[in-house]
Design a protein around this motif. Structure first.
Motif, short mmCIF file in Angstrom:
data_model
loop_
_atom_site.label_atom_id
_atom_site.label_comp_id
_atom_site.label_asym_id
_atom_site.label_seq_id
_atom_site.Cartn_x
_atom_site.Cartn_y
_atom_site.Cartn_z
N ILE A 27 0.81 -1.21 0.00
CA ILE A 27 0.00 0.00 0.00
C ILE A 27 0.85 1.26 0.00
O ILE A 27 0.31 2.36 -0.16
CB ILE A 27 -0.96 0.02 1.21
CG1 ILE A 27 -0.17 -0.01 2.52
CG2 ILE A 27 -1.92 -1.15 1.14
CD1 ILE A 27 -1.03 0.18 3.76
N ARG A 87 -0.01 5.85 -5.23
CA ARG A 87 -0.41 5.32 -3.92
C ARG A 87 -0.16 6.31 -2.79
O ARG A 87 -0.56 6.04 -1.65
CB ARG A 87 0.33 4.00 -3.66
CG ARG A 87 -0.24 2.82 -4.46
CD ARG A 87 0.57 1.55 -4.30
NE ARG A 87 1.85 1.64 -5.02
CZ ARG A 87 2.71 0.64 -5.12
NH1 ARG A 87 2.45 -0.53 -4.54
NH2 ARG A 87 3.84 0.78 -5.79
N ALA A 163 -6.61 2.12 3.45
CA ALA A 163 -5.50 1.37 2.87
C ALA A 163 -4.81 0.51 3.93
O ALA A 163 -4.42 -0.63 3.66
CB ALA A 163 -4.50 2.34 2.23
#
Length: 604
Positions: A27, A87, A163
């Motif tokens: 993540i 991300r 996340a």
């Protein structure tokens, strides 16, 4: 033959000299290094980083400029700028919700076979949870179908980062989060994926990535729940002088109270106790009467010794001190259906006591466990259905009115005596020495013998439960030689189901240490390669020496600053720090919480 040239572009940069990035699982964003000639007015913050070569293209949208510096060397001046892939956005956002709430019997509140639907359905499959998290992350294109879908992990989110929640879910299920080249997100099982590219190879050979493998792996479950029939003893308040000279109160068995009548309690004036304190001064007598009216036949405390059925930390599950089972719970482990939902039964009090009816008989002649299926509201039921409070921190049951037994049921009037009562409630047990709470631990050897400690997998959502059946013939006996005389005929537990879940978690942990045929290749040019459960990293590099693509399978590049495990550890540490910050109590609130917990609350 002309060698195709690798090119890199980023909005606002006129002359790119070179760039590199290593894309990996997880993540956290991967970081690209971009080098370009000095230019005035560079102000781009977010844009698409593009690698092209021989008709191939790799586009990484929404990369953010992170930091940069100007480097001077013999070649002149060069800007070096770090970019993070999209991300970086996953550090933001929140998710709230409580799913897969477990009953006391460790099943999930939800639907049982379609015919047992509950009022509030909390059941969510892992794939459904993943969809909730991904949508909260702002993702619209994703594939959660490879995620194992059998488990029902309990989660309780209160403005948590989605996340981080997704990363933890994948950790539990042996999967990884990957960002695909088409800008979608996929959840992939570790070790499952495609083969390495075979075209344009410059280097091809085995690699090795030896994980730090412990000697043992153990799943440590949440605190075990035990249902116990706690025998109660009548206690009362007595005056005491504190160390600072001030007056206070202490709790003693009623036979040890300083104001106990010489002839016993049989003929006292219940509930006022006006006949106490004969021969004392007015103030002393009044104080005795007040303490007695407040506590005698109203305060009952857990009596030791007591055995906790299913507890294997001592012979016969014997509890050496009261602190081992405190604080008590105001519910049982056993459950019942209420308004269509299965809920924990409230803690119950039953036994031999005088209900105050016209006759002088007690609820029963001898203390025995209530018959299976007995109703609490039956006439002369041994269950006490009037008001009481459980003081969980002190192991007390405090009744709204005096509760006593008639010592002479066939006499002309009531002879007051302590009731023979039992509290049926859930508890968790602490070790007699360390006071560490008892948890079920499922352990397995990895085959290594390097003298390492055990890898501990905390699974607080897994709770082993114990519900005993007592033998009525031994139920009323008094302690003998400091031992609880009651015998248990059987214990209902969910241990087998919990062990199955523990074994699955250990299997996943052991699989993560395996590196089947780790390999690395380096190819000429920019070759688009998708990350999956086996392809763990893809590096693209463009510079004066040309363009290359390096791909690792079932391993990680040797020069990587942080491997996947280290990145996950850092991510988990950040989340724990954020949780601690969010749980910091305001001044005064902590004391209110402590007092509320210590005081107990009204039992149902």
């Amino acid at each position: 033959m002309t060698v195709p040239q690798g090119l890199v572009s980023f909005p606002g940069v006129a002359q790119v000299l070179g760039a590199s990035i290593t894309l990996g699982h997880g993540i956290s964003p991967s970081t690209a290094q971009l080098r370009f000639a000095p230019q005035p007015g560079f102000a781009t913050e977010v844009g698409t980083l593009t690698f092209t070569w021989n008709g191939f293209e790799v586009r990484l949208p929404d990369c953010k400029v992170d930091r940069g510096n100007l480097v001077r060397n013999e070649s002149g001046e060069v800007w070096q700028v770090s970019l993070v892939d999209r991300r970086w956005k996953w550090r933001f956002g929140h998710v709230s919700g409580r799913y897969n709430v477990r009953r006391s019997d460790a099943t999930v509140q939800g639907t049982d076979g379609g015919s047992d639907e509950l009022v509030v359905d909390t059941e969510r499959t892992p794939q459904q949870l993943a969809e909730i998290y991904l949508e909260a992350m702002g993702e619209t294109a994703f594939d959660v179908s490879p995620l194992p879908n059998d488990a029902r992990p309990p989660v309780d989110h209160d403005y948590d980062n989605p996340a981080q929640a997704l990363g933890e879910l994948c950790d539990h299920l042996g999967c990884r989060v990957v960002l695909r080249l088409d800008n979608s997100v996929a959840l992939v099982p570790v070790g499952v994926g495609g083969e390495l590219p075979a075209a344009f190879l410059l280097e091809d050979g085995p690699s090795f990535d030896l994980p730090e493998k412990p000697d043992r792996v153990a799943v440590v479950c949440g605190p075990s729940d035990f249902q116990v029939d706690f025998p109660l003893e009548a206690v009362g308040l007595d005056a005491e002088v504190l160390s600072d000279g001030s007056s206070g109160e202490t709790i003693k068995p009623i036979e040890q109270l300083s104001y106990r009548p010489a002839e016993g309690w049989a003929q006292v004036d219940v509930p006022n106790f006006f006949n106490l304190g004969t021969g004392e001064t007015g103030e002393q007598a009044k104080r005795m009467q007040e303490l007695a009216a407040k506590s005698v036949f109203r305060y009952y405390r857990i009596r030791l010794p007591v055995n906790v059925p299913g507890y294997d930390g001592a012979p016969d599950g014997r509890i050496a001190k009261l602190e081992q089972v405190l604080p008590l719970f105001e519910e049982q482990v056993s459950t019942a259906r209420e308004n269509g939902a299965r809920t924990s039964l409230p803690a119950a009090v039953f036994g031999v006591w005088h209900p105050g009816l016209d006759e002088h008989a007690n609820t029963q002649a001898t203390l025995v466990p209530p018959a299976e299926g007995g109703e609490e509201n039956e006439a002369k039921s041994p269950f006490y259905t009037r008001g009481f409070t459980i003081d969980a921190a002190r192991g007390l049951v405090i009744f709204d009115e005096p509760v006593y037994a008639n010592a002479i049921p066939d006499g002309a009037k009531v002879a007051f005596d302590a009731a023979k009562l039992v509290l049926r409630a859930k508890c968790q047990v602490r070790d007699a020495e360390s006071l560490a709470v008892t948890r079920h631990v499922r352990e397995r050897s990895t085959g290594n013998h390097h003298g390492t400690g055990c890898l501990v997998l905390k699974r607080d959502e897994l709770t082993v439960t114990h519900v005993p059946q007592y033998d009525p013939s031994s139920y009323a006996g008094d302690p003998v030689d400091g031992k609880d005389p009651r015998q248990v005929t059987s214990i209902t537990t969910n241990l087998a189901e919990i062990n199955e879940e523990c074994d699955r978690a250990i299997d996943r942990a052991l699989a993560s240490f395996e590196r089947p045929a780790p390999r690395q290749v380096r190819a000429a040019g920019i070759v688009p390669v998708e990350l999956d459960g086996a392809i763990s990293s893809v590096s693209y590099q463009v510079g004066a020496a040309g363009a290359t693509t390096t791909v690792t399978r079932n391993s990680e590049p040797a020069g990587l600053a942080l491997g996947y495990r280290e990145r996950r550890a850092a991510e988990t540490s950040r989340r724990a720090a954020a949780r601690r910050a969010s749980l910091t109590l305001l001044p005064g609130v902590e004391d209110l919480v402590r007092r509320a917990v210590a005081g107990g609350r009204r039992a149902r």
